[in-house]
Enzyme design. Sequence first.
Site, PDB file in Angstrom:
ATOM      1  CG  ASP A   1      -0.214  -0.072   2.533  1.00 39.97           C
ATOM      2  OD1 ASP A   1       0.590   0.834   2.816  1.00 39.97           O
ATOM      3  OD2 ASP A   1      -0.441  -1.030   3.302  1.00 39.97           O
TER       4      ASP A   1
ATOM      5  CG  HIS B   1       7.118  -8.064  -0.256  1.00 39.25           C
ATOM      6  ND1 HIS B   1       6.565  -8.452   0.942  1.00 39.25           N
ATOM      7  CD2 HIS B   1       8.358  -8.626  -0.283  1.00 39.25           C
ATOM      8  CE1 HIS B   1       7.419  -9.218   1.611  1.00 39.25           C
ATOM      9  NE2 HIS B   1       8.514  -9.320   0.886  1.00 39.25           N
TER      10      HIS B   1
ATOM     11  N   PRO C   1       2.189  -7.040  18.661  1.00 36.04           N
ATOM     12  CG  PRO C   1       0.083  -7.182  17.696  1.00 36.04           C
ATOM     13  CD  PRO C   1       1.530  -6.988  17.354  1.00 36.04           C
TER      14      PRO C   1
END
Length: 244
Positions: free
Chosen positions: A116, A131, A232
């Site tokens: 993105d 990528h 996380p």
Amino acid sequence: MMSDNLNIPDDLVTRLLDARRIAVLTGAGMSAESGIATFRDVSNGLWSQFDPRVLASPQGWANDRDLVWAWYEYRRAMVMKAQPNAGHFAIAQLANALQAAHGKEVEVNVITQNVDDLHERAGTTSVVHLHGSLFGPRCKACGRPARDLPAPSDVPVMKLRPPRCTHCNGYVRPGVVWFGEDLPKDAWRKAKAWVNDCDCLLVIGTSGVVWPAAQLPVDAQAKGKLVVEINPHVIALRQSFCIP
């Protein structure tokens, strides 16, 4: 991405303030809070019957380019609707924040595995896409960048004919790295140079299992760099600060 009640070690704060060159490696978790589906999740709904690893491959393109182009154009439309989150803005503002704290120039370079453009839209100007990018389509035949493509529709369709190259009339393909393809040489060379030259590497929102990108934190540790994980869950790095 992080808890509001962070317990950041004083030593980490000191070392960050001492850093003059910071490299940042980001993965899918970086964009998750912007509502962008992960690679595997994006294949649900209309494309649930297809294996994303097949769609994202030269063989998938050879078998049905209209299907593959439709899938990537829908992904591009979803990204265009998304907005950068607080994490993207924090990275974009990091150099100025540190410089304001001690008055010395700081360089921040972003190495992302994401396809993105949210880092750029948040204001980061020094970015490499390991990528590739949904916003960098190119001709499958001659490799030239495709310009002025129409905005994709956010209404998913099963088939969509790719546009033709204005130079050689070949079909335009997505500008991402497919399974079985090498990383862009210039992007990989720049990423390695940034890690080699940095004082600190921030690893944010990546599982650390996708190679060769996962080699970068390993190389940084081997060179004695400060490596900070912001995830996380702790990934398989040792001798690094971890901020869950």
